[in-house]
Write an enzyme that holds these catalytic residues in place. Sequence first.
Site, short mmCIF file in Angstrom:
data_model
loop_
_atom_site.label_atom_id
_atom_site.label_comp_id
_atom_site.label_asym_id
_atom_site.label_seq_id
_atom_site.Cartn_x
_atom_site.Cartn_y
_atom_site.Cartn_z
CG ASP A 1 -2.03 0.71 1.03
OD1 ASP A 1 -1.91 2.04 0.59
OD2 ASP A 1 -3.08 0.60 1.66
CG HIS B 1 -3.11 5.17 -0.42
ND1 HIS B 1 -3.20 3.71 -0.85
CD2 HIS B 1 -3.72 6.02 -1.30
CE1 HIS B 1 -3.93 3.95 -1.89
NE2 HIS B 1 -4.35 5.10 -2.14
CB SER C 1 -2.61 -3.21 1.50
OG SER C 1 -3.28 -2.26 2.03
#
Lengths: 224, 303
Positions: free
Chosen positions: A111, A113, A164
């Site tokens: 992931d 982000h 995730s």
Amino acid sequence: MAQRRFQSVGRRQALDEKRIKDSLITGQQEQLCDLVRSALDEGESAKEVLDVMIAGMQVVGDRFQKKEFFIPEVLLAARAMTSATGLLKPILAASGVEPCGKVVIGTVLGDLHDIGKNIVGMMLEGNGFEVINLGRDVAPEKFIEAAKETGAEVIGLSSLITTSMPQMRRTIELLEADGLKGSVSVMVGGAPVTQEFANSIGADGYADDATGAVQKVKELLQIG
Amino acid sequence: MASRLTDLIAKKRLLIVDGAMGTMLQSAGLGLGECPELWNIEHAERVQDIHEDYLKAGADIIVTNTFGGSPKKLKMFGLQERTQEINRAGAELAVKARGACSRSEPALIFGSVGPTGELLEPLGTATPHSLLDQFTVQIRALVEGGVDAIIVETMISPEEAILAARAAKSVLKSLPVIVNLTYEPTPQGPRTMMGTSPERFVKMLADQNVSVDGVGTNCGTGADDMVSVVAALRGCTRMPIVAYPNAGMPRMQDSVAVYDEAPDEFAEKTAKLADAGAAMVGGCCGTTPEHINQLSRRLSNVA
């Protein structure tokens, strides 16, 4: 003479407290740093100045939670806080003031982000915690290693994509295998994460925004 | 400005956009930490199959698998050097799918442009110039691959969305561009995570002289929470409005995201977005060809 001086300091202190808080809440970094510098020059203790800023950051957190503040306001306030805290850190360290807790944070493996997790980190720092930010795409082992190395009491896992999320479970399993479950708490969060999911993987805490995350960490560490 | 997009809206009044790509790729085997856009090259036939399934389901518009195709996003997978190739391939696959599903009114192909994941100054470190460059590289490749329009999707920053729109017009002035932000409900009405309201965004476009061919919203919520966004946009612009919600909100079951909204329920709720004034409706995360099929059937029955 001594009496008068005390009163005048007392008045100024009350005034500055409000101005420090206001400039933090409105994210005015330079103004805040100036105010902090002059407060220190005038003999305020670094700890007291820090407490005023923490109170200001709590206002920011409240407004964010009520959706009166959005990402820009929170980021600007957090940045002002980080920069002003930088002025206090050497003094706090010299006088032996400890952070109220250590938290390792990161976005889980797979992931990429970053933004939400960073906001949580800055809010935690703004509330007096030491934050070890491992970044994004962080493997379960890395979280455990970092917690061991730093002696962190809490690991905060962020996930913004559903694929995730199994990595959160894996991290907790690894923590259990290491015999650390119980001494290190695990918090989870991120858009698709829910309380039910947190319960199902045995996480110690869940929050649906940065303000809630700070409250939850305080709860876990039993800080008033 | 005449384009196939405006012609088709005028003719059909309501256009059906396709459904999710990302969650469909996951069901097709996209693994954890894999770059979805790389599938345009490595599993091209599967991406094309998804496009064809949506076309058969009644989509008038299909959206390319290039959401994360900006150089910055691809860099996270070490693929920034292949930006041009990956985006062009994404557009070409949609063109091929359209060719394979012949019908009287050929579908439109929207080239998807998503957020770079960077924050602009002063909140982050990205400069307007760097984002403009990134979007330009991506959009040029999409145009070379044959897209009919660009859809800037799932943006939370209005400034970043505007830069993407500017990039599209700089690549080709006649290229239709639609800009979608993602809103969440707040006590003051819908806002992006940056605090922008639909009305404010439309005003920003006008104030900054940005010419776009449609505005809208996607992702973030189910159809219920999107009605107020469409209504707000309808109240402040005459531009065509596009709206494609998720199939409800995700629920986790055994570590897998489940979107509970069944196709018929999704179709019923999403049809209300058309009632509220959207000219293009479809689906985002969790929707499938069956969701789009039911939506298309419901709306053609109504029309």
